[in-house]
Motif scaffolding. Structure first.
Motif, PDB file in Angstrom:
ATOM      1  N   SER A 226     -18.006  20.957 101.412  1.00 49.80           N
ATOM      2  CA  SER A 226     -19.246  21.366 100.306  1.00 49.80           C
ATOM      3  C   SER A 226     -20.269  22.194 100.552  1.00 49.80           C
ATOM      4  N   LEU A 227     -19.848  22.939 101.806  1.00 47.68           N
ATOM      5  CA  LEU A 227     -20.215  24.424 102.195  1.00 47.68           C
ATOM      6  C   LEU A 227     -20.469  24.918 101.106  1.00 47.68           C
ATOM      7  N   PHE A 228     -18.769  25.638 100.913  1.00 51.24           N
ATOM      8  CA  PHE A 228     -17.801  26.752  99.905  1.00 51.24           C
ATOM      9  C   PHE A 228     -18.256  26.219  98.784  1.00 51.24           C
ATOM     10  N   ALA A 229     -18.981  25.214  98.081  1.00 50.06           N
ATOM     11  CA  ALA A 229     -18.541  24.218  96.614  1.00 50.06           C
ATOM     12  C   ALA A 229     -18.755  25.832  95.821  1.00 50.06           C
ATOM     13  N   GLN A 230     -20.533  26.405  95.612  1.00 50.30           N
ATOM     14  CA  GLN A 230     -20.165  27.438  94.747  1.00 50.30           C
ATOM     15  C   GLN A 230     -19.708  28.230  94.910  1.00 50.30           C
ATOM     16  N   GLN A 231     -19.142  29.120  95.813  1.00 52.83           N
ATOM     17  CA  GLN A 231     -18.086  29.685  96.215  1.00 52.83           C
ATOM     18  C   GLN A 231     -16.365  29.630  95.007  1.00 52.83           C
ATOM     19  N   VAL A 232     -16.066  27.988  95.447  1.00 53.52           N
ATOM     20  CA  VAL A 232     -15.045  27.893  94.163  1.00 53.52           C
ATOM     21  C   VAL A 232     -15.395  27.599  92.824  1.00 53.52           C
ATOM     22  N   PHE A 233     -16.956  27.225  92.244  1.00 54.27           N
ATOM     23  CA  PHE A 233     -17.119  27.623  91.268  1.00 54.27           C
ATOM     24  C   PHE A 233     -17.833  29.130  90.175  1.00 54.27           C
ATOM     25  N   ASP A 234     -17.506  30.237  91.517  1.00 53.24           N
ATOM     26  CA  ASP A 234     -17.458  31.242  90.670  1.00 53.24           C
ATOM     27  C   ASP A 234     -16.187  31.273  90.964  1.00 53.24           C
ATOM     28  N   THR A 235     -14.836  31.359  91.006  1.00 51.49           N
ATOM     29  CA  THR A 235     -13.975  31.331  90.901  1.00 51.49           C
ATOM     30  C   THR A 235     -13.694  31.330  89.401  1.00 51.49           C
ATOM     31  N   GLY A 236     -14.347  30.789  88.493  1.00 55.38           N
ATOM     32  CA  GLY A 236     -13.967  30.504  86.833  1.00 55.38           C
ATOM     33  C   GLY A 236     -12.908  29.226  86.916  1.00 55.38           C
ATOM     34  N   GLN A 237     -12.002  29.046  88.139  1.00 51.19           N
ATOM     35  CA  GLN A 237     -11.142  28.188  88.016  1.00 51.19           C
ATOM     36  C   GLN A 237     -10.281  26.618  88.075  1.00 51.19           C
ATOM     37  N   VAL A 238     -12.180  25.826  87.783  1.00 50.85           N
ATOM     38  CA  VAL A 238     -11.673  24.745  88.359  1.00 50.85           C
ATOM     39  C   VAL A 238     -11.891  24.032  86.770  1.00 50.85           C
ATOM     40  N   ARG A 239     -11.677  23.048  86.667  1.00 47.72           N
ATOM     41  CA  ARG A 239     -11.951  22.367  85.616  1.00 47.72           C
ATOM     42  C   ARG A 239     -12.837  21.274  86.651  1.00 47.72           C
ATOM     43  N   PRO A 240     -14.148  20.435  85.819  1.00 51.82           N
ATOM     44  CA  PRO A 240     -14.642  19.688  86.215  1.00 51.82           C
ATOM     45  C   PRO A 240     -13.490  18.242  85.990  1.00 51.82           C
ATOM     46  N   VAL A 241     -13.976  17.308  87.882  1.00 53.17           N
ATOM     47  CA  VAL A 241     -13.212  16.388  87.608  1.00 53.17           C
ATOM     48  C   VAL A 241     -13.561  15.094  86.527  1.00 53.17           C
ATOM     49  N   ALA A 242     -14.486  15.500  85.693  1.00 48.84           N
ATOM     50  CA  ALA A 242     -14.966  14.153  84.881  1.00 48.84           C
ATOM     51  C   ALA A 242     -14.500  14.560  84.025  1.00 48.84           C
ATOM     52  N   GLU A 243     -14.000  15.743  83.334  1.00 51.55           N
ATOM     53  CA  GLU A 243     -13.001  15.631  82.347  1.00 51.55           C
ATOM     54  C   GLU A 243     -11.681  15.738  82.737  1.00 51.55           C
ATOM     55  N   ILE A 244     -11.379  15.102  84.505  1.00 47.88           N
ATOM     56  CA  ILE A 244     -10.071  14.779  84.404  1.00 47.88           C
ATOM     57  C   ILE A 244      -9.795  12.877  84.123  1.00 47.88           C
ATOM     58  N   LEU A 245     -10.744  12.188  84.924  1.00 51.27           N
ATOM     59  CA  LEU A 245     -10.685  11.457  85.630  1.00 51.27           C
ATOM     60  C   LEU A 245     -10.764  10.542  84.252  1.00 51.27           C
ATOM     61  N   PRO A 246      -9.747   8.917  84.445  1.00 48.36           N
ATOM     62  CA  PRO A 246      -9.529   8.065  83.682  1.00 48.36           C
ATOM     63  C   PRO A 246     -10.572   7.675  82.542  1.00 48.36           C
ATOM     64  N   ASP A 247     -11.304   7.629  80.799  1.00 47.21           N
ATOM     65  CA  ASP A 247     -12.320   7.786  80.040  1.00 47.21           C
ATOM     66  C   ASP A 247     -13.496   6.341  80.876  1.00 47.21           C
ATOM     67  N   ASP A 248     -12.311   5.268  81.128  1.00 54.21           N
ATOM     68  CA  ASP A 248     -13.605   4.173  82.158  1.00 54.21           C
ATOM     69  C   ASP A 248     -13.586   4.009  82.954  1.00 54.21           C
ATOM     70  N   PHE A 249     -13.733   5.845  83.598  1.00 51.71           N
ATOM     71  CA  PHE A 249     -13.723   5.709  84.753  1.00 51.71           C
ATOM     72  C   PHE A 249     -15.167   5.039  84.884  1.00 51.71           C
TER      73      PHE A 249
END
Length: 395
Positions: free
Chosen positions: A56-79
């Motif tokens: 969790s310490l490195f969360a912003q560094q991962v976001f700043d790559t601009g190369q991740v997709r939010p898991v909210a868009e990947i989880l099944p619709d009924d999750f």
């Protein structure tokens, strides 16, 4: 994830394959820092894993790559994402949606050697709750010749962050980076008190520094009974129970600088998913993410590791089964989390783009502060260096 935690994770992967027919191939990469380094390199080469587990310490560094997709868009619709504990999900939610999947989450607690406490005439059922009480207990343990030192912990930024959180103090402006780009590092009075205590403990031989990021070395000092108190992650519960064959281990809440106990910052990691994969692959990844959040899986993970269960259904199931009553050590971190004030921004771990660099500065300067004749000047130097790192990154 190595050791017993890695074995439990392999067990979960096997369960997923049995349930779905799909194999989850996992690769152990030794440390969070190595996973981060390898993932950033993989983004550059275009050969990134389908999922990667980042501190969790490195969360912003991962976001700043601009190369991740939010898991909210990947989880099944009924999750139903509301199953996650509020003060866990809040950290991993950005722009109103779940950005990464919480999984192995923790906070720092204190472990004690009950036998050593009793031998020194201390009450193991009333462990120290403040730094002043830790010093008193450490002095007794050493004076009585029970252990060589009173306490140890890895020199890692997380422990400093946790002391900030319990005092209700922010590390940076912009609410620890959650509301904008931070530029100022705060060093309030309690942090001067922390380092005065830390230096005094070291000078008087009541604390020993196992090294920077020396998780295993700190644990070994405790297992070998060189010290009777250890600050480390709740994820060590299962391993410490297994390894403490010559004494009785117990867990206690994290000791605070003062009597203030606002709440701990979250620790551990979450799963991120890269952008740019085929749609069919996202459907498969979504199934694995959903599986890893199932109450039964979270229960297996919690019991096999010590990381607290991060969904309400799994917590409810464990309480109904009497698990925490029979295994109170596993409940310490969960209670510490749920008793904290999740609405206080100080309990949200800092979200910094140059987190790894800030981490390195705090850990290195902590050594300088503890060894310095004038700790205050070294704290001021740490503040200036961190603000330089922030300015360079964001500008």
């Amino acid at each position: 994830m190595g050791g017993t935690n890695g074995e439990t994770l392999d067990q979960i992967a096997a369960g997923f394959e049995e349930e779905t027919g799909m194999a989850a191939n996992m690769e152990f990469q030794d440390s969070y820092e190595n996973v981060l380094t390898n993932t950033l390199a993989a983004f550059d080469s275009g050969n990134v894993a389908d999922m990667f587990q980042v501190d969790s310490l490195f969360a912003q560094q991962v976001f700043d790559t601009g190369q991740v997709r939010p898991v909210a868009e990947i989880l099944p619709d009924d999750f139903d994402t509301s199953i996650f504990l509020d003060n866990v999900a809040e950290f991993f939610t950005t722009d109103g949606e779940l950005a990464s999947l919480p999984f192995n989450n923790s906070n720092a607690i204190m472990y004690i050697n009950r036998d050593a406490f009793e031998a020194a005439g201390l009450d193991p059922d009333d462990p120290p709750s403040t730094l002043a009480e830790v010093r008193t207990a450490s002095q007794t343990l050493v004076d009585e010749g029970v252990t060589q030192y009173g306490i140890a912990w890895p020199n890692h930024v997380w422990f400093v962050e946790t002391w900030y959180g319990f005092e209700g103090e922010l590390m940076t402006d912009a609410e620890n980076g959650h509301t904008g780009d931070p530029s100022t590092f705060y060093a309030p009075d309690p942090i001067y008190d922390l380092y005065d205590w830390w230096k005094g403990m070291a000078d008087d031989g009541l604390y020993t520094n196992p090294g920077i990021e020396a998780w295993g070395e700190a644990t070994s000092l405790f297992i070998e009974q060189e010290t009777a108190m250890l600050l480390t992650s709740t994820a060590s519960v299962a391993g410490l129970i297994a390894d403490s064959e010559e004494f009785t281990v117990d867990a206690a809440p994290y000791p605070t600088i003062s009597d203030t106990r606002v709440g701990p910052v979250i620790g551990g990691a979450s799963f991120y998913v890269p952008d740019g994969l085929p749609d069919a692959r996202y459907e498969e990844i979504g199934q694995l993410l959903q599986y890893m959040s199932k109450p039964s899986v979270q229960t297996t993970w919690h019991k096999g590791s010590g990381y607290y269960p991060i969904t309400q259904p799994s917590v409810d199931s464990l309480r109904e089964d009497g698990w925490f009553e029979e295994n109170p050590m596993y409940n310490v971190a969960l209670e510490q989390l749920q008793q904290g004030d999740a609405s206080d921004p100080a309990t949200k771990r800092a979200l910094l783009g140059p987190a790894r660099n800030v981490q390195t500065v705090i850990q290195d300067k902590s050594v300088d502060i503890v060894n310095a004749a004038d700790p205050a000047s070294e704290i001021d130097a740490m503040k200036a260096e961190i603000e330089s790192v922030l300015a360079e990154y964001y500008e």
